[in-house]
Design a protein around this motif. Structure first.
Motif, PDB file in Angstrom:
ATOM      1  N   GLU A 364      36.350 -36.458 -46.790  1.00 36.87           N
ATOM      2  CA  GLU A 364      37.234 -35.309 -46.595  1.00 36.87           C
ATOM      3  C   GLU A 364      36.603 -34.322 -45.609  1.00 36.87           C
ATOM      4  O   GLU A 364      35.399 -34.390 -45.328  1.00 36.87           O
ATOM      5  CB  GLU A 364      37.442 -34.582 -47.931  1.00 36.87           C
ATOM      6  N   LYS A 365      37.407 -33.389 -45.163  1.00 33.66           N
ATOM      7  CA  LYS A 365      36.943 -32.371 -44.198  1.00 33.66           C
ATOM      8  C   LYS A 365      35.709 -31.605 -44.674  1.00 33.66           C
ATOM      9  O   LYS A 365      34.789 -31.339 -43.942  1.00 33.66           O
ATOM     10  CB  LYS A 365      38.066 -31.347 -43.957  1.00 33.66           C
ATOM     11  N   ASP A 366      35.731 -31.244 -45.980  1.00 29.77           N
ATOM     12  CA  ASP A 366      34.640 -30.399 -46.485  1.00 29.77           C
ATOM     13  C   ASP A 366      33.397 -31.187 -46.878  1.00 29.77           C
ATOM     14  O   ASP A 366      32.463 -30.654 -47.478  1.00 29.77           O
ATOM     15  CB  ASP A 366      35.125 -29.575 -47.692  1.00 29.77           C
ATOM     16  N   GLY A 367      33.401 -32.497 -46.558  1.00 29.46           N
ATOM     17  CA  GLY A 367      32.222 -33.314 -46.887  1.00 29.46           C
ATOM     18  C   GLY A 367      32.323 -34.003 -48.238  1.00 29.46           C
ATOM     19  O   GLY A 367      31.531 -34.883 -48.552  1.00 29.46           O
ATOM     20  N   SER A 368      33.307 -33.586 -49.069  1.00 24.57           N
ATOM     21  CA  SER A 368      33.463 -34.281 -50.353  1.00 24.57           C
ATOM     22  C   SER A 368      34.126 -35.641 -50.120  1.00 24.57           C
ATOM     23  O   SER A 368      34.716 -35.874 -49.058  1.00 24.57           O
ATOM     24  CB  SER A 368      34.275 -33.438 -51.326  1.00 24.57           C
TER      25      SER A 368
END
Length: 504
Positions: A364-368
């Motif tokens: 995902e975008k946030d690194g998750s």
């Protein structure tokens, strides 16, 4: 039929057995007073025994001839307090509940000893041969946990690994993984294994006042797997439950709009990797987990909601239960594949799983990383494996099979690699959790027998213990019991060599 000559030992099981005391009745099936029962295998014969766990809870209730100790689904009110001060004090003393020691869920082995367990901080030592109740152990005296699971793991040295929740301790709520050694120096007294617990690590709860409920956890060679699900306990509601006249179960809520977070704790470094998540789900039982090609593979039984618990309120358990009670969500055996080593520069939206599986892990975008499972099968519960394969690549799950009703109607053997399923069923039979016992010189994973207690829904038919050949799933024999047998929850098989004789 005939039993294999090598099958020598005790199948020891636990579950709720008494639901009415005097004029009072528990609200929920999981609240009943613990009833232990055992099947002892000796030279081709089977001996049956059952006995109520003589917990402090049992003794207080029986003495008062009514329910005076609260259980999860039943809030009990002691004698009405005499005056207003006593009344206020009574309410205050229930804010941090003194939990029950009605240990009705499972049996745990610690060193050479056996304990009845539930999900509070208390466990009770028992004699596996006589089913006598011995001392009470309070985990909280040795490690800061208010509740603990009744599905511990055992490592190759026989140490017990378990998890508990520490509620608002020093301003923090955390999940604590602890280890109880299998032995301590000779000079120390009994029960001293518990005096030397090692806190392996603690995982902070995502919410101070809403810790996640969990019934079990997973383990691989190098990692502990903990799933923080959006099925959560409201601590403030719990502290005021007594005053409000509601049970603790009403303080649990499922937040279907939230995520389910996966925690992987490295056993060596004690570091927690927690950037992996999936959609909201409720789970009680882990099946198994292992590592392969830089991935953690773990199998669980998951539900789309928390309706299962509500079905077992006693008001729903009437004679038409089988016909009328339908599961809102089926138990689904899901396999998650989580890449621990992946390309840190991978594009957002790419699948990081490089292992052959339909399970995905999307960056995902946030690194998750958002994980979606592979569906292995539907409609199985109370899973057991050959425990020699715990934390390793494995093939077989032995479980109960459920249709749309929460009561199992068959025993199944499921091959997680080929997806083949064998089953045993007969009319009017309600089987319990199957326990796999390996044969002494087992070469293959399914060399051995599967044991299960069968309760009959037809009152004219006697209950029995069923012994199946684990390979073929054909019946080897059954031992009929001419007394009423209760539906139990979990248990263990104790080989003859692990049973201390009275003189020892």
């Amino acid at each position: 039929g005939e039993l294999p000559t090598w099958l020598q030992g005790i199948l020891l099981r636990n579950g709720p057995g008494m639901h009415t005391i005097g004029d009072t009745k528990y609200n929920h099936w999981f609240d009943g007073l613990a009833l232990l029962h055992s099947f002892t295998f000796k030279n081709g014969e089977v001996y049956y025994r059952s006995k109520y766990l003589r917990s402090d809870t049992y003794n207080c209730n029986v003495e008062a001839n009514r329910i005076v100790v609260s259980e999860f689904g039943t809030m009990a009110y002691p004698d009405p307090c005499k005056n207003i001060f006593a009344k206020a004090f009574c309410y205050l003393s229930h804010t941090i509940p003194e939990f029950t020691d009605n240990c009705l869920i499972n049996i745990m082995k610690t060193g050479d000893d056996f304990y009845a367990t539930s999900e509070t901080n208390f466990i009770r030592k028992i004699n596996p041969q006589t089913l006598e109740t011995l001392e009470k152990v309070d985990y909280n005296k040795y490690v800061a946990v208010n509740v603990a699971t009744s599905h511990p793991h055992y490592d190759s040295a026989g140490n017990v690994l378990n998890m508990g929740t520490s509620i608002v301790d020093k301003g923090k709520t955390k999940y604590i993984l602890f280890k109880i050694p299998s032995s301590v120096p000779e000079k120390e007294k009994k029960n001293s294994c518990f005096k030397h617990p090692e806190v392996v690590c603690s995982i902070p709860s995502r919410s101070l006042l809403h810790p996640s409920y969990y019934h079990s956890f997973g383990i691989t060679e190098n990692y502990i797997i903990f799933i923080e699900q959006p099925f959560r306990l409201d601590i403030v509601k719990m502290a005021t439950a007594y005053i409000r006249g509601v049970n603790w179960a009403s303080c649990l809520a499922y937040h279907k709009e939230d995520k389910t977070w996966f925690h992987f704790v490295d056993k060596k470094t004690k570091k927690d990797v927690s950037k992996f998540y999936t959609d909201a789900m409720v789970l009680f039982h882990h099946v198994n987990a292992y590592e392969e090609d830089g991935h953690i593979i773990f199998d669980i039984i998951a539900y789309a909601d928390n309706s299962l618990y509500d079905m077992f309120y006693l008001k729903n358990l009437n004679k038409d239960f089988e016909e009328n009670t339908k599961l809102n969500s089926m138990p689904i055996c899901k396999r998650f594949v989580v890449p621990l080593q992946y390309d840190k520069d991978a594009e957002v939206g790419s699948n990081l799983v490089t292992f052959p599986s339909t399970a995905t892990a999307i960056k995902e975008k946030d690194g998750s990383i958002y994980c979606q499972p592979e569906i292995l099968c539907e409609g199985i519960e109370l899973p057991r494996i050959n425990y020699d394969y715990n934390g390793k690549k494995y093939r077989y799950v032995f479980a109960t099979g459920v249709q749309w009703s929460p009561v199992p109607t068959k025993i199944v053997k499921f091959n997680v690699q080929t997806k083949e399923m064998l089953h045993w069923r007969e009319d009017h039979c309600w089987p319990s959790e199957p326990v796999f016992v390996p044969s002494p010189n087992a070469r293959e994973e399914d060399d051995g027998v599967v044991l299960t207690c069968i309760v009959m829904s037809d009152p004219n038919k006697a209950p029995f213990l069923l012994v199946l050949d684990a390979k073929t799933f054909k019946e080897l024999g059954r031992a009929t019991v001419n007394v009423e047998m209760h539906l139990d929850l979990h248990g263990i098989f104790i080989p003859e060599k692990d049973v201390k004789t009275e003189t020892e």
